[in-house]
Design a protein around this motif. Structure first.
Motif, PDB file in Angstrom:
ATOM      1  N   ALA A  65       0.887  -1.119   0.024  1.00  0.00           N
ATOM      2  CA  ALA A  65      -0.060  -0.061   0.057  1.00  0.00           C
ATOM      3  C   ALA A  65       0.899   1.332  -0.036  1.00  0.00           C
ATOM      4  CB  ALA A  65      -0.841  -0.029   1.049  1.00  0.00           C
ATOM      5  N   ALA A  66       2.044   1.401   0.774  1.00  0.00           N
ATOM      6  CA  ALA A  66       2.788   2.504   0.645  1.00  0.00           C
ATOM      7  C   ALA A  66       3.600   2.563  -0.501  1.00  0.00           C
ATOM      8  CB  ALA A  66       3.903   2.134   2.008  1.00  0.00           C
ATOM      9  N   ARG A  67       4.115   1.523  -1.316  1.00  0.00           N
ATOM     10  CA  ARG A  67       4.694   1.487  -2.554  1.00  0.00           C
ATOM     11  C   ARG A  67       3.516   2.002  -3.658  1.00  0.00           C
ATOM     12  NH1 ARG A  67       9.276  -2.300  -2.591  1.00  0.00           N
ATOM     13  NH2 ARG A  67       9.226  -1.951  -4.805  1.00  0.00           N
ATOM     14  N   SER A  68       2.128   1.435  -3.609  1.00  0.00           N
ATOM     15  CA  SER A  68       1.654   2.199  -4.484  1.00  0.00           C
ATOM     16  C   SER A  68       1.083   3.824  -4.245  1.00  0.00           C
ATOM     17  CB  SER A  68       0.110   1.629  -4.717  1.00  0.00           C
ATOM     18  OG  SER A  68      -0.450   1.528  -3.371  1.00  0.00           O
ATOM     19  N   GLN A  69       1.138   4.081  -2.837  1.00  0.00           N
ATOM     20  CA  GLN A  69       0.746   5.445  -2.665  1.00  0.00           C
ATOM     21  C   GLN A  69       1.920   6.401  -2.985  1.00  0.00           C
ATOM     22  OE1 GLN A  69       1.074   6.881   1.532  1.00  0.00           O
ATOM     23  NE2 GLN A  69      -0.898   7.305   1.520  1.00  0.00           N
ATOM     24  N   ASN A  74       4.870  10.427  -6.241  1.00  0.00           N
ATOM     25  CA  ASN A  74       5.961  11.107  -6.967  1.00  0.00           C
ATOM     26  C   ASN A  74       5.786  11.004  -8.569  1.00  0.00           C
ATOM     27  OD1 ASN A  74       8.105  11.424  -4.566  1.00  0.00           O
ATOM     28  ND2 ASN A  74       7.101   9.452  -4.067  1.00  0.00           N
ATOM     29  N   LYS A  75       5.364  10.335  -8.900  1.00  0.00           N
ATOM     30  CA  LYS A  75       4.970  10.439 -10.518  1.00  0.00           C
ATOM     31  C   LYS A  75       4.076  11.575 -10.743  1.00  0.00           C
ATOM     32  CE  LYS A  75       3.559   7.964 -14.515  1.00  0.00           C
ATOM     33  NZ  LYS A  75       3.277   6.639 -15.307  1.00  0.00           N
ATOM     34  N   GLY A  76       2.992  11.706 -10.039  1.00  0.00           N
ATOM     35  CA  GLY A  76       2.094  12.904 -10.139  1.00  0.00           C
ATOM     36  C   GLY A  76       2.709  14.313  -9.990  1.00  0.00           C
ATOM     37  N   ASN A 192      10.756   5.207  -6.109  1.00  0.00           N
ATOM     38  CA  ASN A 192      10.315   6.406  -6.303  1.00  0.00           C
ATOM     39  C   ASN A 192      10.893   7.211  -7.610  1.00  0.00           C
ATOM     40  OD1 ASN A 192       8.285   6.280  -4.382  1.00  0.00           O
ATOM     41  ND2 ASN A 192       9.655   7.499  -2.832  1.00  0.00           N
ATOM     42  N   SER A 193      12.079   6.785  -7.795  1.00  0.00           N
ATOM     43  CA  SER A 193      12.738   7.433  -8.901  1.00  0.00           C
ATOM     44  C   SER A 193      12.377   6.768 -10.468  1.00  0.00           C
ATOM     45  CB  SER A 193      14.388   6.985  -8.874  1.00  0.00           C
ATOM     46  OG  SER A 193      14.959   7.739  -7.963  1.00  0.00           O
TER      47      SER A 193
END
Length: 288
Positions: A65-69, A74-76, A192-193
């Motif tokens: 859940a943390a990964r998808s959030q 970060n992409k947004g 996140n990168s």
């Protein structure tokens, strides 16, 4: 004062007139709240941040859940930089300092890409520094950037102190929390990168909702949440390799050079080792 901030979707109230005047909600980025915030402020609307108002919130309880959030946020952020950069720079409604702050704010998520690059290069640089003595002066100059971490430390301490109070005991508690926070944030830098790169390149992806569990109500039934990802990310293996890589960086501190080692980068490699280790092991052990 007067610089741009963003409504992050967690808690707040919008005026309908503001939303309509700013151009309404648009779905061409993964962080539509950041997008609308900037468009509203470019129209000279002002936000009022109430520090003394609190609202209940829920942090992700599983790593997926943390990964998808994190990926979405970060992409947004990178997508909004592509979308809003020219509008901010060319706006006649704001001064130069606010433009600069606004652009840097939009680049906030790109920090993770910088952390990853610096981390990957830090171990080769450690060996180069100790093999070529005539280059050491350049590394001393580059250590100036450590000041950025000190600035973060001081700024967060003031916020922590305003909320929980000062004193030696609270300061020691803060140091532990800061170290943990920074380490885990670094551990997400690969994940996140990738999100940031996709955002800057304009690659579109679906909006993946962060699962909400409401543990107080559902108790142990959270594992049936339909928004939970059942598959382990394929990037997890790379995070495991990076954990070993920065473990090697810690070992290198003891063996480089001829003066008994070089421990200047040891804290940095330790945080990266702990961060990637945490993300890696939680990703493969969380039971969903």
């Amino acid at each position: 004062k007067g610089h741009f901030i963003n409504f992050n979707g967690t808690a707040g109230i919008w005026r309908k007139e503001t939303i309509i005047d700013a151009g309404n909600w648009e779905g061409d980025t993964l962080t539509e709240d950041l997008d609308l915030s900037y468009r509203a402020q470019l129209k000279n609307w002002k936000f009022k941040y109430l520090e003394d108002v609190t609202t209940p919130a829920e942090l992700p309880i599983v790593i997926s859940a943390a990964r998808s959030q994190q990926f979405r946020w970060n992409k947004g952020g990178a997508e909004n930089f592509r979308k809003m950069f020219k509008r901010v720079v060319s706006s006649s409604n704001i001064d130069f300092k606010t433009k600069l702050h606004g652009v840097l704010h939009l680049l906030n998520s790109t920090m993770f890409l910088n952390v990853l690059i610096v981390g990957l290069l830090s171990i080769p640089m450690l060996y180069i520094k100790n093999e070529y003595a005539h280059l050491r002066v350049y590394f001393i100059v580059m250590s100036f950037f450590v000041i950025s971490t000190i600035i973060f430390f001081i700024c967060y301490w003031y916020m922590y102190k305003n909320t929980y109070g000062g004193g030696f005991k609270n300061f020691i508690s803060y140091i532990g929390m800061f170290f943990t926070f920074f380490s885990i944030a670094m551990g997400f830098s690969l994940h996140n990168s990738i999100a940031v790169i996709e955002g800057h390149l304009g690659k579109r992806s679906e909006f993946v909702r962060t699962p909400k569990f409401n543990l107080a109500a559902v108790g142990g039934n959270w594992k049936t949440n339909k928004y939970l990802k059942k598959k382990i990310s394929r990037n997890v293996i790379l995070e495991g390799i990076l954990m070993l890589y920065f473990g090697f960086g810690m070992y290198s501190a003891f063996i480089v050079g001829d003066q008994g080692g070089d421990f200047g980068l040891f804290p940095f490699h330790l945080m990266l080792f702990i961060g990637f280790g945490f993300v890696f092991f939680r990703s493969i052990t969380d039971k969903q």
